[in-house]
Enzyme design. Structure first.
Site, mmCIF file in Angstrom:
data_model
loop_
_atom_site.group_PDB
_atom_site.id
_atom_site.type_symbol
_atom_site.label_atom_id
_atom_site.label_comp_id
_atom_site.label_asym_id
_atom_site.label_seq_id
_atom_site.Cartn_x
_atom_site.Cartn_y
_atom_site.Cartn_z
ATOM 1 C CE LYS A 1 -54.071 49.265 26.557
ATOM 2 N NZ LYS A 1 -53.556 49.806 27.819
ATOM 3 C CE LYS B 1 -53.649 54.924 25.715
ATOM 4 N NZ LYS B 1 -55.117 54.787 25.654
ATOM 5 C CD GLU C 1 -55.131 55.008 21.800
ATOM 6 O OE1 GLU C 1 -55.578 54.011 21.202
ATOM 7 O OE2 GLU C 1 -55.550 55.367 22.911
ATOM 8 C CD GLU D 1 -61.632 51.550 31.404
ATOM 9 O OE1 GLU D 1 -61.621 51.167 32.566
ATOM 10 O OE2 GLU D 1 -60.655 52.132 30.877
ATOM 11 C CD GLU E 1 -57.712 49.919 29.796
ATOM 12 O OE1 GLU E 1 -57.657 49.289 30.856
ATOM 13 O OE2 GLU E 1 -56.783 50.644 29.394
ATOM 14 C CG ASN F 1 -61.925 47.390 32.563
ATOM 15 O OD1 ASN F 1 -62.504 48.448 32.785
ATOM 16 N ND2 ASN F 1 -60.630 47.336 32.333
ATOM 17 N NE ARG G 1 -61.092 44.483 36.271
ATOM 18 C CZ ARG G 1 -61.496 45.742 36.343
ATOM 19 N NH1 ARG G 1 -62.693 46.034 36.827
ATOM 20 N NH2 ARG G 1 -60.717 46.733 35.949
ATOM 21 N NE ARG H 1 -64.546 53.001 42.716
ATOM 22 C CZ ARG H 1 -63.738 52.320 41.922
ATOM 23 N NH1 ARG H 1 -62.508 52.036 42.341
ATOM 24 N NH2 ARG H 1 -64.119 51.934 40.726
HETATM 25 C C1 MV4 Z 1 -55.668 57.934 26.856
HETATM 26 C C2 MV4 Z 1 -55.742 59.284 27.275
HETATM 27 C C3 MV4 Z 1 -55.750 60.246 26.309
HETATM 28 N N1 MV4 Z 1 -55.676 59.911 24.991
HETATM 29 N N2 MV4 Z 1 -55.593 57.653 25.544
HETATM 30 C C4 MV4 Z 1 -55.416 55.989 31.222
HETATM 31 C C5 MV4 Z 1 -55.715 54.609 31.670
HETATM 32 C C6 MV4 Z 1 -56.012 53.809 30.471
HETATM 33 N N3 MV4 Z 1 -57.283 53.207 30.628
HETATM 34 C C7 MV4 Z 1 -56.012 54.753 29.328
HETATM 35 N N4 MV4 Z 1 -55.742 56.066 29.854
HETATM 36 C C8 MV4 Z 1 -55.745 57.168 29.062
HETATM 37 N N5 MV4 Z 1 -55.681 56.920 27.734
HETATM 38 C C9 MV4 Z 1 -55.591 58.625 24.643
HETATM 39 N N6 MV4 Z 1 -55.519 58.303 23.350
HETATM 40 C C10 MV4 Z 1 -55.827 59.554 28.644
HETATM 41 C C11 MV4 Z 1 -55.829 58.496 29.544
HETATM 42 C C12 MV4 Z 1 -55.970 58.867 30.937
HETATM 43 C C13 MV4 Z 1 -57.141 58.539 31.655
HETATM 44 C C14 MV4 Z 1 -58.202 57.830 31.071
HETATM 45 C C15 MV4 Z 1 -59.325 57.521 31.807
HETATM 46 C C16 MV4 Z 1 -59.434 57.911 33.126
HETATM 47 C C17 MV4 Z 1 -58.422 58.613 33.710
HETATM 48 C C18 MV4 Z 1 -57.266 58.937 33.007
HETATM 49 C C19 MV4 Z 1 -56.235 59.671 33.596
HETATM 50 C C20 MV4 Z 1 -55.109 59.972 32.894
HETATM 51 C C21 MV4 Z 1 -54.976 59.564 31.569
#
Ligand code: MV4
Length: 452
Positions: free
Chosen positions: A116, A158, A200, A275, A288, A290, A292, A338
């Site tokens: 990432k 992260k 971040e 995403e 991020e 994905n 796939r 789902r």
């Molecule tokens: C974040 C965030 C808030 N701020 N990044 C969760 C999984 C990973 N893909 C990144 N995630 C998050 N990153 C920042 N800067 C909140 C989440 C997050 C989240 C993101 C997407 C879908 C569901 C989530 C549930 C909790 C936290």
């Protein structure tokens, strides 16, 4: 073109890949574990090879056995589906070394976007919006403090190798920064063997919007517009829909084009998803990529008419993309629910066992992607998703009405499923208004639990 492909997966996605391969005139080989001996999808494959015991580490994650199965059955390509080895750069590299085509990106492209920190660097170059934050892995506490003050608390720490919510720490104030970095680093080392972390800006309330992309081996990459996946619980998506509601067209096009540019710059061949989180001002921040095909790809297939699985096989075989960006357009609206074998009234407890009743809905604009038939025994070793119900309508309201009708027709038993929860969510005023954020399902369930 290939003549025979091996499917290194199980369940509904194995069946989805078999169907795509068959349409292309390709033979299929499925590998399966002892728990999947009676898997209904195996009857649809031309060949099936048992590769071990039920635990994924002894079967679906065994690179050596999967490659051996490909060699003995003379398969010329492997489709990994999602989960298991789909995002393993090591697996993609072993496939290359063994002269079997991996249906997906090169190990280099996978590593570049899978890390990432390097993905953020690529995104910046491509003009894909990202959260303000660090440009490199955190080496010293002092740099972390400097960046945190620049962007302002709260921040989130992260893991570069993380994903799906693992290895993250929200930090509200400077006094907690060092300990959060240390614990995130430790968790990242033990979970991923890579302790690199970055920070971040943390966004509390947001919607989850993602962009479907696909690239070929000739330097082309396009996007297939976006999906909203805000309805989720504990990082497990429940409902996905497309196009993402309430995203102004100019913003949507700009973000989608920047995502396609990112994929193109990474020399990426295959299906990818970028995403994003979207805040209340419709500002986008990439989370991020994905690398796939995703569970929710049918949503995009229904609104664009592009068969993403077929297209991903064709580009792996070296074909140029069959469609140009200007030929991609959106028709109507699609929603996917789902259907998991879980009891929403008992903390989503998995419901393994025999499916005695299975009566799926049908009709205009209704699609079911499922490997289940009456009498199927759901094993306890794998993911509990047993069906995806996807509906298409001329607009979102028609799609919601069609989903409610289809859900009410869908009978599965005796184990509990997520169908009653979906019926409830389809009636929620906040879902209709898209007055939602990534935590709304959890809040609803806390305030009014489902009955068991
Ligand atoms: C974040 C965030 C808030 N701020 N990044 C969760 C999984 C990973 N893909 C990144 N995630 C998050 N990153 C920042 N800067 C909140 C989440 C997050 C989240 C993101 C997407 C879908 C569901 C989530 C549930 C909790 C936290």
């Amino acid at each position: 073109m290939f003549s025979r492909i091996l499917i290194a997966n199980r369940g509904e996605i194995a069946l989805r890949i078999i169907r795509a391969a068959r349409e292309l005139g390709l033979e299929t080989v499925c590998v399966y574990s002892e728990a999947d001996r009676d898997g209904p999808w195996l009857e649809q494959a031309d060949h099936a090879v048992c590769i071990g015991s039920p635990a994924p580490l002894d079967s679906y994650l065994r690179i050596d056995r999967i490659i051996a199965a490909a060699e003995t059955t003379k398969a010329d390509a492997i489709h990994p589906g999602y989960g298991f080895l789909a995002e393993s750069a090591e697996f993609a590299a072993v496939c290359r070394d063994c002269h079997v085509e991996f249906i997906g990106p090169s190990p280099e492209a996978m590593a570049l976007l899978g890390d990432k920190i390097s993905c953020r660097r690529m995104a910046k170059q491509a003009g894909t919006p990202i959260f303000p934050g660090s440009e490199d892995a955190i080496e010293e506490e002092s740099e972390a403090i400097e960046i945190a003050h620049e962007i302002g608390f709260p921040v989130i720490v992260k893991a570069a190798a993380g994903g799906g919510g693992r290895g993250m720490r929200v930090v509200e104030a400077e006094e907690d920064l060092q300990s959060s970095i240390q614990s995130a680093q430790q968790e990242a080392v033990s979970a991923f063997g890579n302790g690199a972390v970055y920070i971040e800006k943390f966004l509390e309330k947001a919607r989850h919007v993602e962009v479907q992309c696909i690239g070929d081996k000739h330097g082309q990459a396009i996007h297939l517009y976006n999906r909203d996946c805000t309805s989720q619980r504990r990082h497990q998506k429940l409902i996905e829909e497309g196009p993402a509601p309430h995203v102004p067209d100019d913003i949507r096009d700009r973000v989608c084009e920047s995502a396609a540019a990112l994929i193109r710059n990474a020399n990426y061949a295959g299906a990818a998803t970028c995403e994003f989180l979207m805040d209340r001002n419709n500002d986008f921040y990439m989370l991020e990529v994905n690398t796939r095909v995703q569970v929710e790809h049918p949503v995009t297939e229904m609104i664009t008419g592009v068969d993403i699985v077929k297209e991903s096989i064709l580009v792996a075989a070296g074909e140029p993309l069959s469609i140009r960006q200007e030929d991609v357009s959106i028709t109507g609206h699609a929603i996917e629910c789902r259907i998991n074998a879980e009891d929403p009234g008992r903390d989503f407890m998995p419901q393994a066992g025999v499916v005695e009743t299975y009566r799926p809905p049908g009709g205009y604009g209704v699609r079911i992607d499922s490997h289940v038939i009456t009498g199927y025994r759901i094993p306890s070793n794998y993911d509990s998703m047993i069906a995806k119900l996807i509906v298409h309508g001329r607009d979102r309201n028609e799609a919601i009405a069609r989903m409610k009708s289809a859900l009410s027709e869908f009978k599965i038993g005796p184990g509990k499923t997520t169908i009653p929860l979906h019926l409830r969510l389809m009636d929620e005023p906040c879902f209709h208004a898209m007055d939602v954020d990534i935590h709304y399902v959890e809040r609803l369930l806390d305030s009014a639990p489902m009955e068991s």
